[in-house]
Design a protein around this motif. Structure first.
Motif, PDB file in Angstrom:
ATOM      1  N   GLU A   1       4.843   8.959  -8.113  1.00  0.00           N
ATOM      2  CA  GLU A   1       3.409   9.015  -7.832  1.00  0.00           C
ATOM      3  C   GLU A   1       3.007   7.903  -6.871  1.00  0.00           C
ATOM      4  OE1 GLU A   1      -0.539   9.512 -10.542  1.00  0.00           O
ATOM      5  OE2 GLU A   1       0.531   7.625 -10.756  1.00  0.00           O
ATOM      6  N   GLN A   2       3.537   6.699  -7.056  1.00  0.00           N
ATOM      7  CA  GLN A   2       3.214   5.585  -6.167  1.00  0.00           C
ATOM      8  C   GLN A   2       3.706   5.864  -4.745  1.00  0.00           C
ATOM      9  OE1 GLN A   2       1.208   3.211  -7.440  1.00  0.00           O
ATOM     10  NE2 GLN A   2       1.377   4.551  -9.222  1.00  0.00           N
ATOM     11  N   GLN A   3       4.877   6.478  -4.620  1.00  0.00           N
ATOM     12  CA  GLN A   3       5.398   6.811  -3.295  1.00  0.00           C
ATOM     13  C   GLN A   3       4.539   7.865  -2.603  1.00  0.00           C
ATOM     14  OE1 GLN A   3       9.534   7.862  -4.314  1.00  0.00           O
ATOM     15  NE2 GLN A   3      10.195   6.000  -3.239  1.00  0.00           N
ATOM     16  N   VAL A   4       4.123   8.866  -3.368  1.00  0.00           N
ATOM     17  CA  VAL A   4       3.259   9.907  -2.801  1.00  0.00           C
ATOM     18  C   VAL A   4       1.924   9.314  -2.373  1.00  0.00           C
ATOM     19  CG1 VAL A   4       1.996  12.030  -3.337  1.00  0.00           C
ATOM     20  CG2 VAL A   4       4.370  11.786  -4.067  1.00  0.00           C
ATOM     21  N   GLN A   5       1.374   8.398  -3.190  1.00  0.00           N
ATOM     22  CA  GLN A   5       0.126   7.719  -2.841  1.00  0.00           C
ATOM     23  C   GLN A   5       0.265   6.986  -1.505  1.00  0.00           C
ATOM     24  OE1 GLN A   5      -2.927   6.221  -4.788  1.00  0.00           O
ATOM     25  NE2 GLN A   5      -3.023   8.293  -5.590  1.00  0.00           N
ATOM     26  N   ASP A   6       1.365   6.257  -1.349  1.00  0.00           N
ATOM     27  CA  ASP A   6       1.578   5.493  -0.115  1.00  0.00           C
ATOM     28  C   ASP A   6       1.699   6.417   1.097  1.00  0.00           C
ATOM     29  OD1 ASP A   6       1.532   3.193  -1.608  1.00  0.00           O
ATOM     30  OD2 ASP A   6       3.705   2.952  -1.681  1.00  0.00           O
ATOM     31  N   ASP A   7       2.495   7.486   0.963  1.00  0.00           N
ATOM     32  CA  ASP A   7       2.685   8.412   2.085  1.00  0.00           C
ATOM     33  C   ASP A   7       1.391   9.139   2.436  1.00  0.00           C
ATOM     34  OD1 ASP A   7       5.309   7.675   2.212  1.00  0.00           O
ATOM     35  OD2 ASP A   7       6.076   9.422   1.107  1.00  0.00           O
ATOM     36  N   ALA A   8       0.620   9.538   1.422  1.00  0.00           N
ATOM     37  CA  ALA A   8      -0.653  10.219   1.670  1.00  0.00           C
ATOM     38  C   ALA A   8      -1.631   9.285   2.383  1.00  0.00           C
ATOM     39  CB  ALA A   8      -1.249  10.721   0.358  1.00  0.00           C
ATOM     40  N   ALA A   9      -1.625   8.018   2.006  1.00  0.00           N
ATOM     41  CA  ALA A   9      -2.487   7.040   2.668  1.00  0.00           C
ATOM     42  C   ALA A   9      -2.116   6.894   4.142  1.00  0.00           C
ATOM     43  CB  ALA A   9      -2.393   5.688   1.959  1.00  0.00           C
ATOM     44  N   LYS A  10      -0.800   6.915   4.436  1.00  0.00           N
ATOM     45  CA  LYS A  10      -0.351   6.801   5.832  1.00  0.00           C
ATOM     46  C   LYS A  10      -0.800   8.004   6.659  1.00  0.00           C
ATOM     47  CE  LYS A  10       3.691   3.990   4.680  1.00  0.00           C
ATOM     48  NZ  LYS A  10       5.163   3.952   4.547  1.00  0.00           N
ATOM     49  N   TYR A  11      -0.667   9.210   6.098  1.00  0.00           N
ATOM     50  CA  TYR A  11      -1.127  10.391   6.828  1.00  0.00           C
ATOM     51  C   TYR A  11      -2.634  10.355   7.041  1.00  0.00           C
ATOM     52  CZ  TYR A  11       3.065  13.198   7.468  1.00  0.00           C
ATOM     53  OH  TYR A  11       4.266  13.668   7.915  1.00  0.00           O
ATOM     54  N   SER A  12      -3.352   9.825   6.072  1.00  0.00           N
ATOM     55  CA  SER A  12      -4.801   9.685   6.225  1.00  0.00           C
ATOM     56  C   SER A  12      -5.122   8.755   7.397  1.00  0.00           C
ATOM     57  CB  SER A  12      -5.413   9.137   4.925  1.00  0.00           C
ATOM     58  OG  SER A  12      -6.804   8.984   5.044  1.00  0.00           O
ATOM     59  N   ILE A  13      -4.354   7.684   7.540  1.00  0.00           N
ATOM     60  CA  ILE A  13      -4.540   6.753   8.657  1.00  0.00           C
ATOM     61  C   ILE A  13      -4.212   7.434   9.988  1.00  0.00           C
ATOM     62  CG2 ILE A  13      -3.680   4.630   9.722  1.00  0.00           C
ATOM     63  CD1 ILE A  13      -3.228   3.545   6.892  1.00  0.00           C
ATOM     64  N   TYR A  14      -3.080   8.155  10.045  1.00  0.00           N
ATOM     65  CA  TYR A  14      -2.661   8.811  11.289  1.00  0.00           C
ATOM     66  C   TYR A  14      -3.721   9.809  11.782  1.00  0.00           C
ATOM     67  CZ  TYR A  14       1.966   7.055   9.882  1.00  0.00           C
ATOM     68  OH  TYR A  14       3.008   6.271   9.499  1.00  0.00           O
ATOM     69  N   THR A  15      -4.208  10.641  10.867  1.00  0.00           N
ATOM     70  CA  THR A  15      -5.188  11.657  11.275  1.00  0.00           C
ATOM     71  C   THR A  15      -6.529  11.026  11.640  1.00  0.00           C
ATOM     72  OG1 THR A  15      -5.712  12.020   8.918  1.00  0.00           O
ATOM     73  CG2 THR A  15      -4.130  13.512   9.943  1.00  0.00           C
ATOM     74  N   THR A  16      -6.880   9.947  10.969  1.00  0.00           N
ATOM     75  CA  THR A  16      -8.123   9.242  11.311  1.00  0.00           C
ATOM     76  C   THR A  16      -8.061   8.704  12.731  1.00  0.00           C
ATOM     77  OG1 THR A  16      -8.542   8.615   9.009  1.00  0.00           O
ATOM     78  CG2 THR A  16      -9.629   7.314  10.714  1.00  0.00           C
ATOM     79  N   ILE A  17      -6.944   8.087  13.084  1.00  0.00           N
ATOM     80  CA  ILE A  17      -6.783   7.552  14.439  1.00  0.00           C
ATOM     81  C   ILE A  17      -6.797   8.678  15.472  1.00  0.00           C
ATOM     82  CG2 ILE A  17      -5.165   6.380  15.982  1.00  0.00           C
ATOM     83  CD1 ILE A  17      -4.256   4.710  13.587  1.00  0.00           C
ATOM     84  N   ALA A  18      -6.068   9.765  15.183  1.00  0.00           N
ATOM     85  CA  ALA A  18      -5.987  10.885  16.126  1.00  0.00           C
ATOM     86  C   ALA A  18      -7.342  11.537  16.351  1.00  0.00           C
ATOM     87  CB  ALA A  18      -4.992  11.925  15.613  1.00  0.00           C
ATOM     88  N   ASN A  19      -8.187  11.520  15.348  1.00  0.00           N
ATOM     89  CA  ASN A  19      -9.515  12.124  15.450  1.00  0.00           C
ATOM     90  C   ASN A  19     -10.516  11.168  16.076  1.00  0.00           C
ATOM     91  OD1 ASN A  19     -11.964  13.398  15.125  1.00  0.00           O
ATOM     92  ND2 ASN A  19     -11.911  13.415  12.905  1.00  0.00           N
TER      93      ASN A  19
END
Length: 484
Positions: free
Chosen positions: A72-90
């Motif tokens: 669960e902690q690993q999924v949380q970290d990876d999901a947070a990274k994708y949230s950052i990537y898409t925020t920057i791209a948008n």
């Protein structure tokens, strides 16, 4: 020219103009943002063989020594990274394209910034549909986010909408109320749509919310050219005076050409207050809060995340009622300061939350979020001339969304980095950061009072006449003669 003048007259008599457009673009964002995070979480959990179901709480992991808790902690970290990537791209293309488009509205009309963002949302939604149906690589969601930003997105719609309202209203309480209505549409759309998106995802899967967004876009794309009357009157001769670099000159001139140093400083302080209050609140609510309630002990499903967003979204409606009543018995200064302090308290309450009920109660402390945003924008619009409204809201939007992008990425990264120590740390940090906009607003309000007293104790401050107003003085004189 006569038809343009008639359009402006019609626009001034209508109480509903750009408000549905703002509601539509925020509904699209309000549905997609929490659903995006949920979808990333679901896909990443599947890839790591972590048993997660976006529509059920049965997967909640409480035992911190279990293997599932580590996953669960690993999924949380990876999901947070994708949230950052898409925020920057948008956000990065959005803030630059939005600044240019909204500044051009002072010459070519407000609708030039209202239509393109819906094309971008449509393209991004189609990309997302293909990713979901064909299980395409998850990194393609970054392309979806980029398509949103390349055509302006909210960064183009919001300043154009505020400038439109400034065009069709007079300075004072009427303008403040109309801007409050636009802010109400923004926060209500962002808040009420997550529960719709959560319900559709829960009942019909991830495709249903995206199809809803596409349908809303099509309706809005028809509404704008048919019903929204143009509020900017410019002749072809006036438009030919402008070069491709003119928008950038106007944006710089909004502040640099203001003759009064106090007015210039007041504009800067208002922008700082507005930017920080928006960035802290949205920066914490968009990524960290969603991820925070998806983990144990809360383990919110999509519908519960929608309810949480809806409570926060009631901010627009609550603020509209509260401000309309409060302005009759207290100054705007008290309303703004009180609202920011309540946001500060709300963040501390999130950090102390241990039950679902307490999370919902904490979100109620944010119900006056829209009040300072609307009242500060109304004050800003009274400090510049009529032909500078688009440039003013353009530079304000540029700064606001630039800092918001930084805050969204930084706070999400801090949440991820500090998760091993404390998931609550980011909310304590946000509460402390609210002290900055409180201080800057107090200084700006005192400075604004001094400016008003300097000009007149009985009359509202006369809008600053900048170079752009002088350029059109002869044209305006001929228009008045023609009208007479």
């Amino acid at each position: 020219m006569t038809s343009n003048r008639q359009s402006l007259t019609i626009a001034k008599t209508r109480w509903v103009t750009v408000e549905p457009v703002v509601a539509a673009v925020t509904i699209a964002s309000g549905i997609m943002i929490p659903m995006d995070n949920t979808y990333y979480y679901q896909r990443l959990a599947d890839d790591r063989n972590f048993h997660y179901n976006a529509t059920s709480q049965s997967q909640c992991v409480i035992n911190t020594s279990s293997a599932d808790y580590y996953l669960e902690q690993q999924v949380q970290d990876d999901a947070a990274k994708y949230s950052i990537y898409t925020t920057i791209a948008n956000m990065i293309p959005s803030i630059f394209i939005g600044m240019i488009m909204s500044s051009l509205t002072d010459v070519y009309g407000r609708k030039i910034a209202l239509l393109p963002p819906f094309i971008g949302i449509f393209i991004g939604s189609v990309i997302f549909i293909f990713v979901i149906i064909f299980k395409l690589p998850l990194y393609l969601v970054i392309l979806k986010a980029f398509s949103y930003g390349m055509l302006g997105g909210i960064s183009a719609v919001m300043p154009a909408a505020y400038a439109y309202i400034a065009d069709v209203t007079e300075p004072g309480r009427q303008r403040a109320l109309r801007i409050m209505v636009v802010a109400c549409c923004f926060f209500s759309g962002m808040g009420l749509s997550p529960i719709l998106g959560g319900y559709l995802t829960d009942q019909f899967g991830f495709l249903a919310p995206i199809i809803t967004v596409i349908g809303t876009n099509i309706i809005t794309f028809i509404y704008i050219p048919v019903y929204v009357k143009e509020s900017v009157i410019r002749t072809e001769e006036e438009r030919k005076l402008f070069s491709i670099v003119e928008p950038f000159k106007k944006i710089i001139a909004v502040i640099s050409d203001v003759p009064d140093v106090n007015i210039r400083l007041c504009i800067i302080l208002y922008v700082i207050t507005l930017t920080l209050s928006v960035s802290i609140q949205i920066g914490l609510s968009s990524g960290p809060l969603t991820l925070y309630v998806m983990k144990s002990p809360f383990c919110f499903d999509t519908f519960q995340i929608g309810i949480l967003g809806t409570i926060r979204g009631l901010s627009g409606i609550v603020c509209l009622v509260v401000v309309a009543i409060a302005q009759k018995c207290m100054p705007s200064f008290i309303i703004v300061i009180g609202s920011i302090v309540l946001e500060q308290i709300g963040m501390v309450m999130f950090a102390f939350a241990t039950t679902d009920t307490f999370v919902y109660v904490s979100s109620m402390a944010l119900l006056l979020t829209a009040a300072p945003i609307a009242l500060i924008r109304a004050s800003l619009s009274e400090l510049v001339g009529p032909s500078e409204q688009g440039a003013l809201f353009s530079i304000t939007s540029f700064i606001e969304f630039s800092i918001l992008t930084i805050f969204m990425c930084t706070l999400t990264y801090i949440y991820s980095a500090a998760s091993a120590i404390s998931h609550q740390f980011v909310f304590y940090l946000g509460a402390g950061l609210y002290c900055v906009p409180i201080i800057t607003y107090i200084y700006a309000a005192l400075l604004n009072r001094r400016i008003r007293n300097k000009h007149s104790s009985d009359e509202m401050i006369t809008p600053v006449v900048t170079q752009c107003d002088e350029d059109y003085s002869d044209v305006n004189e001929s228009e008045r003669s023609e009208h007479t």
